[in-house]
Design an enzyme around this catalytic site. Structure first.
Site, PDB file in Angstrom:
ATOM      1  N   SER A  76       0.838  -1.204   0.000  1.00  0.00           N
ATOM      2  CA  SER A  76       0.000   0.000   0.000  1.00  0.00           C
ATOM      3  C   SER A  76       0.870   1.250   0.000  1.00  0.00           C
ATOM      4  CB  SER A  76      -0.864  -0.012   1.268  1.00  0.00           C
ATOM      5  OG  SER A  76      -1.437   1.257   1.492  1.00  0.00           O
ATOM      6  N   TYR A 134      -1.734  -1.137  10.894  1.00  0.00           N
ATOM      7  CA  TYR A 134      -2.014  -1.685   9.555  1.00  0.00           C
ATOM      8  C   TYR A 134      -0.821  -1.434   8.618  1.00  0.00           C
ATOM      9  CZ  TYR A 134      -3.661  -1.654   4.727  1.00  0.00           C
ATOM     10  OH  TYR A 134      -3.764  -1.848   3.370  1.00  0.00           O
ATOM     11  N   LYS A 138       2.251  -3.963   6.601  1.00  0.00           N
ATOM     12  CA  LYS A 138       2.699  -3.942   5.197  1.00  0.00           C
ATOM     13  C   LYS A 138       4.223  -3.807   5.129  1.00  0.00           C
ATOM     14  CE  LYS A 138      -1.376  -4.279   3.288  1.00  0.00           C
ATOM     15  NZ  LYS A 138      -1.794  -5.592   2.779  1.00  0.00           N
TER      16      LYS A 138
END
Ligand code: NAD
Ligand code: UD1
Length: 360
Positions: A124, A148, A152
């Protein structure tokens, strides 16, 4: 030979399954349906006229995952599965670290065991944190603003380490900017649980009257009109980017990172105006305080994907809004009740066929 798609029932996964089937790939899908409905896959089968196998399976269950690799000759894996709600990740970080990181480790262990070493991973643009300037290239410094985003970053590092340990792996880290829109049929799309966090699903729910008005998070940023600027990319363009990454991997080993964005930024007010124009719906909004953790402006330098994958995003902003609106207006309650959930629980290797087969 088949492509395994993890998280294939989700928003980006279902659109990618559709494009893979259209291009003649055999696919096998696994998903635990924690944030999706298997109905999305039935509709993918409907649109393409193709059948494929679906396993309702949690990637945290390594043994069960192995059974898929035993049954199928898997060539490559596209790994979408993961939890993605930023706010929730702040409240329940351990759940995010456990689910996203352990499931990726399990997947890689099983791939290694079965000598499957081609992997496309959903990263992302959040890994760029607050960028110094735009457009953002793959060489920019990385940082995480929430759990979050940290999952990643950690997974990207794990995959780089994996390649260092064994140069026969071929890994694409695809950093998505802001996927919106839906397939042109209006039959598959984004179906968030509860009140949407992201801009476009919020706007479409205001447009159908489910939500009263949009809160615009801040109008004092150093942007064209003071509202936040993002690189919105049509989910079908994004799906096609995965197929280009698969093509490239078929004759290259290595770890490569690619931004998947359009290279153009639009402000919140510009998105509202574009949506209003194509939908003929008014979107009432009010300006509220900025959302914590938001960056003022974020858009991609997508030239690496163009030069090395031969991929470029083709669908422009009005089409993105029009397709998002078609999906929402034709499916005011998203996928609704999922009759396939119980079906897939009874039958772990469910064959997903078009609708005439599954009359509930
Ligand atoms: P999504 O929630 O619609 O799809 C993810 C799918 O993974 C869901 O169907 C969910 O049920 C499944 N899943 C989650 N944990 C699982 C597990 N342990 N085992 C099996 N299945 C599991 O999300 P999406 O928008 O389609 O995103 C796909 C991927 O792209 C995610 O990894 C997400 O973090 C990443 N991403 C999304 C965006 C975005 O804006 N949508 C942006 C950047 C990156
Ligand atoms: C959010 C996540 C990001 C994730 C991305 C894609 C946060 C802080 N960031 O990014 O980590 O990778 O989604 O899933 O949650 N906006 C409003 N009102 C709304 C919703 C959004 O004004 O109700 C604005 C935002 O301030 C932003 C723009 O719209 O300027 C886009 O927001 P959103 O769709 O949530 O995406 P990101 O903020 O880029």
């Amino acid at each position: 030979m088949a492509i395994l798609v993890t998280g294939g029932a989700g928003y980006i996964g279902s659109h990618t399954c559709l494009e893979l089937l259209n291009q003649g790939f055999d696919i096998v899908v696994v998903d635990n349906l924690i944030n999706s409905k298997a109905e999305s896959l039935r509709r993918v089968s409907d649109i393409t006229g193709k059948e494929f196998k679906f396993y309702k399976l949690d990637l945290l269950d390594e043994e069960l995952l192995e059974t898929v690799f035993i049954e199928y000759d898997i060539e490559s894996v596209i790994h979408f599965a993961g939890l993605k709600a930023v706010g929730e990740s702040v409240n329940v970080p351990l759940r995010y670290y456990y689910n996203n990181i352990i499931s990726t480790i399990n997947l890689c262990k099983v791939m290694n065991k079965f000598n499957v070493k081609n992997l496309v991973f959903s990263s992302s643009a959040t890994v760029y944190g607050t960028p110094d300037h735009v457009p953002i290239s793959e060489k920019f410094p990385l940082s995480a603003m929430n759990p979050y985003g940290r999952t990643k970053l950690v997974i990207e590092d794990i995959l780089r380490d994996l390649y260092v340990s064994d140069n026969s792996w071929s890994i694409s880290l695809l950093r998505y900017f802001n996927p919106i829109g839906a397939h042109e049929s209006g039959t598959i799309g984004e179906d968030p649980n509860g009140i949407p966090n992201n801009l476009m699903p919020y706007i479409t729910q205001v447009a159908i009257g489910k939500l009263k008005e949009l809160n615009v998070f801040g109008n004092n940023y150093p942007t064209v009109d003071g509202t936040g600027v993002r690189d919105y990319i049509h989910v079908v363009d994004l799906a096609l980017g995965h197929i280009k990454a698969l093509d490239k991997m078929s004759n290259h080993s290595g770890v490569e990172t690619f931004n998947l964005g359009t290279g153009k930024g639009y402000s919140v007010l510009e998105i509202i105006a574009a949506f209003e124009e194509v939908s003929m719906k008014e979107i009432p909004y009010k300006i509220v305080a900025p959302r914590q953790g938001d960056v003022p402006i974020c858009y991609a330098d997508a030239s690496k994907a163009q030069n090395e994958l031969g991929w470029v995003a083709e669908r422009e902003i009005k089409l993105m809004c029009m397709d998002a609106w078609r999906w929402q207006s034709q499916n005011p309650n998203g996928y609704g009740k999922d009759t396939l959930i119980t079906e897939s629980e009874k039958n772990p290797g469910l064959i997903i066929k078009s609708k005439d087969f599954f009359v509930s």
